[in-house]
Every structure is written in C-alpha cells, then in structure tokens.
Write an enzyme that holds these catalytic residues in place. Structure first.
Site, PDB file in Angstrom:
ATOM      1  CE  LYS A  23       7.583   5.157  -8.634  1.00 19.85           C
ATOM      2  NZ  LYS A  23       8.898   5.069  -7.993  1.00 19.85           N
ATOM      3  CE  LYS A  36       2.836   1.047  -3.971  1.00 24.46           C
ATOM      4  NZ  LYS A  36       4.256   0.854  -3.892  1.00 24.46           N
ATOM      5  CE  LYS A  40       7.585   6.712   0.177  1.00 21.21           C
ATOM      6  NZ  LYS A  40       8.609   6.033   0.937  1.00 21.21           N
TER       7      LYS A  40
HETATM    8  P1  AMP Z   1       9.341   2.406  -0.934  1.00 21.24           P
HETATM    9  O1  AMP Z   1       8.689   3.359  -0.019  1.00 21.24           O
HETATM   10  O2  AMP Z   1       8.716   2.371  -2.285  1.00 21.24           O
HETATM   11  O3  AMP Z   1      10.824   2.573  -0.960  1.00 21.24           O
HETATM   12  O4  AMP Z   1       9.078   0.981  -0.316  1.00 21.24           O
HETATM   13  C1  AMP Z   1       9.847   0.446   0.740  1.00 21.24           C
HETATM   14  C2  AMP Z   1       9.364  -0.926   1.107  1.00 21.24           C
HETATM   15  O5  AMP Z   1       8.019  -0.874   1.591  1.00 21.24           O
HETATM   16  C3  AMP Z   1       9.336  -1.920  -0.064  1.00 21.24           C
HETATM   17  O6  AMP Z   1       9.769  -3.184   0.395  1.00 21.24           O
HETATM   18  C4  AMP Z   1       7.906  -1.965  -0.465  1.00 21.24           C
HETATM   19  O7  AMP Z   1       7.553  -3.199  -1.059  1.00 21.24           O
HETATM   20  C5  AMP Z   1       7.205  -1.798   0.886  1.00 21.24           C
HETATM   21  N1  AMP Z   1       5.861  -1.213   0.724  1.00 21.24           N
HETATM   22  C6  AMP Z   1       5.563   0.011   0.220  1.00 21.24           C
HETATM   23  N2  AMP Z   1       4.227   0.223   0.224  1.00 21.24           N
HETATM   24  C7  AMP Z   1       3.670  -0.905   0.750  1.00 21.24           C
HETATM   25  C8  AMP Z   1       2.327  -1.301   1.029  1.00 21.24           C
HETATM   26  N3  AMP Z   1       1.283  -0.505   0.757  1.00 21.24           N
HETATM   27  N4  AMP Z   1       2.125  -2.521   1.575  1.00 21.24           N
HETATM   28  C9  AMP Z   1       3.171  -3.338   1.849  1.00 21.24           C
HETATM   29  N5  AMP Z   1       4.446  -3.025   1.614  1.00 21.24           N
HETATM   30  C10 AMP Z   1       4.711  -1.819   1.077  1.00 21.24           C
END
Ligand code: AMP
Ligand code: TRP
Length: 330
Positions: A113, A195, A198
């Site tokens: 980041k 990965k 968003k």
């Molecule tokens: P965040 O949107 O960064 O707050 O992520 C929320 C949850 O979604 C966390 O547990 C992340 O590890 C999971 N997560 C986010 N992106 C992915 C992805 N591409 N594949 C699997 N898990 C994800």
C-alpha cells in the site's frame, strides 16, 4: 456455557467482492451457530486510505446489510461498527507502545500500500495491523476467520498478545487464524496471479457481491484464461484454477466433479456455467440486501445493540490492560 470466541472484520471501503464473500463472510455464517461471534465493520481501518465521508457512511451500512443478507443473525452474533466502541482505538495506543517499528515495516500489506500512495503515506497505515490486533485481543478471541492475505497480520496479533502477557502477566488470549483450504484467496479475473481486490483499477478484475447478472456474465466471459483449452486444476492454468474455485464454492461441487464434467468441452461453455452459478448464488443475497437497505431503522437497531454488547465485553479487557500498565482507575 463458555463458548469459544470468534472475531473478524471487513473494511467498508467500497463494494465488496466475491473474494470477500468466499474468503470471509460466507464462513462467518456457519461459525455463528457454535461460537460467540463478533463481526465488526472496521471503519477506523478504512480511513488509512483516503475516503469520501458520505461514501464511507453509505459503505458502512452496505457492509452491515451484506452481513445480514448473507445470513448473519443479530440474535446469534454481535454485529457492530468499530468506531462505536472506544476501546479499539484506546487499546491500539497501548499496543503501539510495545510494537516494534521494524516488525511493522515488514508487513507486506503496508509495503504494497505504501508503494501505491507514496505522496500521502500516513502514520495510521503503518499502525493498521496494531489496530487489527486490538480488535481481536479485546474480545479474548480464540479464532479469527480471514482470507490468506491477513495471515501475517494475525501473526502480529499473536506476537503482541504474547509480548504483553510476558511483560505484564497473563492478560490476552492468543488467537488462532481460521483460513479455509479452498477459496482463501480468490484471484483477479484479469491478472490471476494477483488477489481479487475492490481497489483494482480494472473493474473486469473483480465481481462485486452486488453486481447485476449482466455484469457478472460479462466479467466472467472476459476472464483471462490460457491457450491449453482444458478445464484442469493446476498452477500452469491460474485463470482456470481460479474460475474452478469460484464454481466449486458457489455450486458445492468438488473440483474433481468439475474436471470430469468439462472434459473435452471448451472454455466457452465452462465460463457460461461459472457465471450462472455465481448469478444464482448471489441472487438471494442481493434480494435481501435491497430489502434491508430500505429499512434503515432496522439497521440502526442492529448496530446500536451490537455496539452495546461489544462495549461491555471490550471494556472488561481494556480495564485490565489499563490497570496493568499503571494507569490510575477512572
Ligand atoms: P477487506 O475487504 O480487506 O476488509 O477484507 C475482508 C476479508 O475478506 C478479509 O478476511 C480478507 O482476508 C478477505 N478477502 C479479501 N479479498 C479476498 C480474496 N481475493 N480472496 C479471499 N479472501 C479475501
Ligand atoms: N485487516 C482486515 C482486512 O483488510 C480487516 C480487519 C480489521 C480484520 N480488523 C480485523 C479481520 C480483525 C479480522 C480480525 O481484511
């Protein structure tokens, strides 16, 4: 009576993807039956990158509605907004005092980041994992269901718990990650070595939980594959492997069943079917989501009751911490 505790959080930083759903939210639902679960919307984390205030407010409610629409039941688990529970920011300050700069510097998410936003690199982005550790440790958490990308942050939370316990005597439970074997890392449809996220510039790289059927079909159709032409699960065919994972999670079929079904059939039909299982899988969630977003009073009731429960539980831990570090009782 003594149920084990589960804690997890999702950032309200724009539309959630099926990566969030598969890697995290979907697993939260099953856990609520057996454990004492806290699921948080981590708005304090979200402001580590620039946010537009009115969008942040909207996105916070959106995550809550998606939690509920996915099957989380406020009678069974505690759903709350991080900024409504003061102990999170307060414990972060204390844990900052035992966090090593060197260790925070090695966090891969921070490194990535900070490369992206060199001009406005802020201190909160650096201590982000300490806030995450506070989230978890405040509730004496046993298990933390997350996607693969959060593993290193979990390690840090464990380190901080042990370091504090050694320095001041036993205070925190040392949490364990719960990372699924399948779907812990859903990859970008456009660059299957990265990965699905968003924050991707290219919207064809991700599918949002709230994407319309047409958008889902279009994005899956455009997903990057390879010239091998066989639906087989291996690391030479990352695009196909990712689509197979997605298919498997939404249909409940095993990877082997999928391989057999598409033997000798081209990618075109496979992709059509992937899109269909995703559309079918998301439809009931989207329907419930739309109803929930019309009922702001209900959403408010859920997060207010959630923050009361979370406040009560987290203050128990924070009081102990304040006492141990030598602060005079309020
Ligand atoms: P965040 O949107 O960064 O707050 O992520 C929320 C949850 O979604 C966390 O547990 C992340 O590890 C999971 N997560 C986010 N992106 C992915 C992805 N591409 N594949 C699997 N898990 C994800
Ligand atoms: N950092 C996590 C992410 O981006 C979100 C998060 C914040 C979290 N606090 C947490 C996840 C506590 C699990 C437990 O995905």
């Amino acid at each position: 009576m003594d149920k084990k505790v589960v804690f997890s959080g999702v950032q309200p930083s724009g539309g959630l993807t099926i990566g969030n759903y598969i890697g995290a939210i979907k697993n939260f639902v099953g856990l609520q039956e057996k454990y004492n679960c806290y699921y948080c919307i981590v708005d304090l984390h979200a402001i580590t990158v620039p946010q537009i205030p009115k969008d942040l407010r909207k996105n916070t409610l959106e995550v809550l509605a998606i939690y509920l629409a996915s099957g989380l039941d406020p009678e069974k688990c505690t759903l709350f907004i991080q900024s409504h529970v003061n102990a999170h920011a307060e414990l972060t300050w204390v844990l900052n005092s035992i966090s090593y700069m060197g260790q925070l510097n090695r966090m891969t998410q921070f490194k990535e980041k900070s490369k992206k936003s060199e001009e406005n690199l802020n201190a909160a982005l650096f201590t982000y994992p300490v806030l995450m550790a506070s989230d978890i440790l405040l509730y004496q958490t046993d298990f933390v269901p997350v996607g693969e990308d959060q593993k290193q942050h979990l390690e840090l939370a464990r380190d901080l718990a042990e370091r504090f316990n050694n320095k001041y005597s036993e205070t925190f439970k040392v949490p364990e990650p719960l990372i699924q074997e399948f779907g812990a890392k859903i990859m970008s449809l456009q660059e299957p070595e990265n990965k699905m996220s968003k924050s991707d510039q290219n919207e064809n790289g991700y599918i949002l939980i709230l994407d319309k059927p047409d958008a889902i079909r279009r994005k899956v159709k455009r997903a990057v594959t390879d010239s091998i032409g066989e639906v087989r699960y291996n690391d030479e065919q990352l695009g196909i492997k990712n689509l197979m994972n997605i298919y498997s999670v939404f249909s409940g079929d095993s990877i082997e069943e999928i391989e057999n079904r598409y033997q000798g059939i081209g990618y075109g039909k496979f992709k059509e079917d992937v899109a269909e299982v995703v559309v079918q899988g998301l439809a009931p969630i989207q329907e419930r989501y739309n109803d929930l977003m019309k009922n702001k009073d209900y959403l408010e009731k859920v997060y207010k009751e959630g923050s009361e429960k979370a406040n009560y539980a987290s203050m128990k831990t924070l009081r102990k911490v304040y006492k141990k570090v030598g602060f005079i009782q309020r």
